[in-house]
Design a protein around this motif. Sequence first.
Motif, PDB file in Angstrom:
ATOM      1  N   VAL A  91      38.689  70.132  52.327  1.00 40.11           N
ATOM      2  CA  VAL A  91      39.725  69.481  51.165  1.00 40.11           C
ATOM      3  C   VAL A  91      39.539  67.993  51.478  1.00 40.11           C
ATOM      4  N   ASP A  92      38.861  67.459  50.378  1.00 41.47           N
ATOM      5  CA  ASP A  92      38.284  66.025  50.359  1.00 41.47           C
ATOM      6  C   ASP A  92      39.374  65.034  49.733  1.00 41.47           C
ATOM      7  N   TYR A  93      39.137  63.949  50.185  1.00 44.05           N
ATOM      8  CA  TYR A  93      39.899  62.894  49.640  1.00 44.05           C
ATOM      9  C   TYR A  93      39.298  62.135  48.179  1.00 44.05           C
ATOM     10  N   CYS A  94      40.041  62.618  47.249  1.00 48.47           N
ATOM     11  CA  CYS A  94      39.535  61.855  45.958  1.00 48.47           C
ATOM     12  C   CYS A  94      39.918  60.461  45.758  1.00 48.47           C
ATOM     13  N   THR A  95      39.123  59.438  45.743  1.00 44.82           N
ATOM     14  CA  THR A  95      39.411  58.055  45.642  1.00 44.82           C
ATOM     15  C   THR A  95      39.061  57.706  44.179  1.00 44.82           C
ATOM     16  N   PRO A  96      40.200  57.293  43.406  1.00 45.71           N
ATOM     17  CA  PRO A  96      39.648  57.078  42.109  1.00 45.71           C
ATOM     18  C   PRO A  96      39.573  55.420  42.005  1.00 45.71           C
ATOM     19  N   GLN A  97      38.455  55.088  41.136  1.00 49.80           N
ATOM     20  CA  GLN A  97      38.294  53.704  41.075  1.00 49.80           C
ATOM     21  C   GLN A  97      39.517  52.909  40.880  1.00 49.80           C
ATOM     22  N   ALA A  98      39.438  51.512  41.511  1.00 44.37           N
ATOM     23  CA  ALA A  98      40.630  50.658  41.082  1.00 44.37           C
ATOM     24  C   ALA A  98      40.740  50.518  39.803  1.00 44.37           C
ATOM     25  N   GLY A  99      41.948  50.655  39.101  1.00 42.95           N
ATOM     26  CA  GLY A  99      42.077  50.441  37.692  1.00 42.95           C
ATOM     27  C   GLY A  99      42.017  51.630  37.000  1.00 42.95           C
ATOM     28  N   ALA A 100      41.296  52.619  37.358  1.00 40.38           N
ATOM     29  CA  ALA A 100      41.071  53.936  36.626  1.00 40.38           C
ATOM     30  C   ALA A 100      42.273  54.928  36.881  1.00 40.38           C
ATOM     31  N   GLY A 101      42.396  55.773  35.922  1.00 43.12           N
ATOM     32  CA  GLY A 101      43.719  56.663  36.288  1.00 43.12           C
ATOM     33  C   GLY A 101      43.260  57.859  37.130  1.00 43.12           C
ATOM     34  N   LEU A 102      44.163  58.463  37.594  1.00 36.06           N
ATOM     35  CA  LEU A 102      43.964  59.544  38.653  1.00 36.06           C
ATOM     36  C   LEU A 102      43.116  60.721  38.139  1.00 36.06           C
ATOM     37  N   LEU A 103      43.456  61.035  36.722  1.00 39.65           N
ATOM     38  CA  LEU A 103      42.621  62.233  36.013  1.00 39.65           C
ATOM     39  C   LEU A 103      41.221  61.740  35.915  1.00 39.65           C
ATOM     40  N   ALA A 104      40.898  60.622  35.553  1.00 41.58           N
ATOM     41  CA  ALA A 104      39.489  60.202  35.552  1.00 41.58           C
ATOM     42  C   ALA A 104      38.857  60.181  36.708  1.00 41.58           C
ATOM     43  N   GLY A 105      39.728  59.634  37.878  1.00 44.00           N
ATOM     44  CA  GLY A 105      39.156  59.964  39.567  1.00 44.00           C
ATOM     45  C   GLY A 105      38.729  61.420  39.669  1.00 44.00           C
ATOM     46  N   LEU A 106      39.685  62.339  39.092  1.00 41.62           N
ATOM     47  CA  LEU A 106      39.321  63.816  39.551  1.00 41.62           C
ATOM     48  C   LEU A 106      38.199  64.321  38.758  1.00 41.62           C
ATOM     49  N   GLU A 107      37.822  63.580  37.714  1.00 41.55           N
ATOM     50  CA  GLU A 107      36.982  64.247  36.721  1.00 41.55           C
ATOM     51  C   GLU A 107      35.352  63.760  37.362  1.00 41.55           C
ATOM     52  N   ASP A 108      35.752  62.449  37.912  1.00 42.95           N
ATOM     53  CA  ASP A 108      34.382  62.018  38.452  1.00 42.95           C
ATOM     54  C   ASP A 108      34.186  62.646  39.843  1.00 42.95           C
ATOM     55  N   TRP A 109      35.319  62.987  40.441  1.00 39.69           N
ATOM     56  CA  TRP A 109      35.099  63.812  41.700  1.00 39.69           C
ATOM     57  C   TRP A 109      34.510  65.023  41.683  1.00 39.69           C
ATOM     58  N   HIS A 110      35.101  65.881  40.502  1.00 43.53           N
ATOM     59  CA  HIS A 110      34.279  67.199  40.039  1.00 43.53           C
ATOM     60  C   HIS A 110      32.739  66.900  39.996  1.00 43.53           C
ATOM     61  N   ARG A 111      32.404  65.870  39.367  1.00 43.68           N
ATOM     62  CA  ARG A 111      30.838  65.853  39.159  1.00 43.68           C
ATOM     63  C   ARG A 111      30.123  65.798  40.479  1.00 43.68           C
ATOM     64  N   ARG A 112      30.937  65.038  41.347  1.00 43.98           N
ATOM     65  CA  ARG A 112      30.399  64.874  42.810  1.00 43.98           C
ATOM     66  C   ARG A 112      30.181  66.216  43.457  1.00 43.98           C
ATOM     67  N   ARG A 113      31.419  67.088  43.362  1.00 45.87           N
ATOM     68  CA  ARG A 113      31.508  67.983  44.305  1.00 45.87           C
ATOM     69  C   ARG A 113      30.695  69.151  43.621  1.00 45.87           C
ATOM     70  N   ALA A 114      30.159  69.281  42.596  1.00 43.14           N
ATOM     71  CA  ALA A 114      29.304  70.325  42.010  1.00 43.14           C
ATOM     72  C   ALA A 114      28.348  70.689  42.931  1.00 43.14           C
ATOM     73  N   SER A 115      27.769  69.920  43.838  1.00 39.08           N
ATOM     74  CA  SER A 115      26.501  70.351  44.668  1.00 39.08           C
ATOM     75  C   SER A 115      27.110  70.989  45.987  1.00 39.08           C
ATOM     76  N   ALA A 116      28.496  71.207  46.194  1.00 38.60           N
ATOM     77  CA  ALA A 116      29.218  71.414  47.477  1.00 38.60           C
ATOM     78  C   ALA A 116      28.406  73.015  47.983  1.00 38.60           C
TER      79      ALA A 116
END
Length: 468
Positions: A91-116
Motif C-alpha cells: 500500500v503505497d503513498y500517493c502524493t498529489p502535486q501541489a495545487g492539483a486535486g486528490l483525484l488528479a493525483g490518484l489518476e497519475d498514481w494509477h498510470r505509475r502503478r500500472a507496471s506493478a
Amino acid sequence: MATLIRNGRIVTAVDDYVADILVDDGRVCSIGRGLEAGADVEVHDAGGLLVLPGGVDVHTHLDSATPTASTVDDFASGTCAAAFGGTTTVVDYCTPQAGAGLLAGLEDWHRRRASACVDVGAHMIVRDAEAATLADMRTLVEHEGVSSFKFFMAYPGALMLDDAALFTALRAAAALGALSCVHAENGLVIRALVQAALAQGLTAPRQHALTRPAVLEGEAAQRAVGLAELAEAPLYIVHLSTAQALAVVAQARGRGLAVYAETCPQYLLLDAQEYERPGFEGAKFVMSPPLRDASHPPELWRGLKGGDIQVVATDHCAFTFGVGPHGLRHSKQLGQGSFDRIPNGAPGIETRLELVYDAAVLQQGLSIQRFVELTATAPAKLFGLFPRKGTIAVGSDADLVLFDPAERWTVRAAEHHSRADYSLFEGRELGGRVKKVFLRGQCIVDGPTWLGREGMGQYLRRGASGQV
Ligand SMILES: [Zn+2]
C-alpha cells in the motif's frame, strides 16, 4: 491453472500445522492432508519449509517525486524487489502535486502503478483541508477504494498541515470511516533547528539527526493524539521511532483510544551511530524520522512485545548513494555540502520479512505467529484488506511464501532487485530466507529466479479499517 503446495508448515497469525494447500483461480480452495493433485496441477513440495501469508507492506513511496528529487524505484523495480522479499501486497503513498486535486493525483498514481508486479493499494496524502479536498476525500473512500489518508505534521511549506487543518482533516476522515495516518514530527521547530545549524556552518549528514530530536516526535505524537481524540478519529502513527512517541501511544491505548503505531526495521535494528560514518556515508541513513540513539530500539521492542506497536512496514523510499546510471536527481549526492538537501529516505522493501524474522523470532523470542501478525495480518486488517490478504484460509488470495527457517545468509545490496545501490543492512547475517513466492497462486519467485512480470499486480480497492 491449479497449484498444490504439499507438506508445508502453515503459519498464520493464529495457526501452526502441517498440511497441503490447493489453489485454484488465484485463491486457496482447500487445505488438508494428502490432497490429490489432478492431471493439470502444478505441484510444489514445501517439506521442511514454513508456508506464510504473503507480506503486506503498508508504507512505501514508489515512483515518487519532490520538486528536487525522485525515488529511484518505480513500481516495476520496487514491487519486484518486494516480491523477492516475500511481500505480495504494497500500500503505497500517493502524493498529489501541489495545487492539483486528490483525484488528479490518484489518476497519475494509477498510470505509475500500472507496471506493478505485486498487488497494490493507495493511501492518499492530503496537503490541506479546503472544501474541495474534503469532497475529494469522500469520493476516494466511496468510489475509488482509498480508505486511508496521510497527514504531515512535518515539512512546513510543502506537506505540513497546521493544527487547525489537521483537526479538520481528521474529523473528515473519521466521518468517512477512513483511517488517518500521521507523520508525527514538529516541522516548524525542526525548520528552526535546521536554519540554526546551517547558520553555524554545520552541514554534515549527522546534522540531519541532530536537528530532528526525539522530543519533537513525542511532542507531535501527543498533539496528534489530542486532536484525533477531539475529532473522534482512529489514528495510525507511521514510522514511530522514539520511546517518547511510544509512551504517548501506550497511554492513549490505555485510555481505550483507537490509536495504532507502525515502526520499521531500521528503527528496531540501527541507531544514530550510523551518522558518524566517514565522509558522506551517513547520507545513506538520512530519513525522517532519523535513526535514534541506542536507548530507543529496546523500547520499540518492548512496544512490539506488549502490543502497543501493531505493524512493521518499511517506508521504502529509495535513492542511490552514488549518482549511477539513473542520474543525480535520484541520488543522495544532491545533498553534498548541505545535509538539508539530502533526499530523505532509504530502501528496505526487499529485506523486511527476513530482517524481522531474524530479529523478532530468533533473537527477541517473539512467536512466528506474532511475526506474521506484524508483517501481514495486522496491516491487512487495519487497511481494509483482510481476509483477502494477510492470512492463509479457504477463499483468501493465494499469496504464499515458502520460507526456509534454517538457511543462513548475508545481506548484499549487489544481489538485490531494488535500483538502490546500497542497503542499510549490508553485511548483516540473517537466519531464515524466502525461497518461493506465489502471487494469487502463480509462482513469481523461485530462489534467485524471477518468474513474475511487470503489470501483473492488481489494484486493491480497500474497505474500511478493521480492528486489531
Ligand atoms: Zn514515508
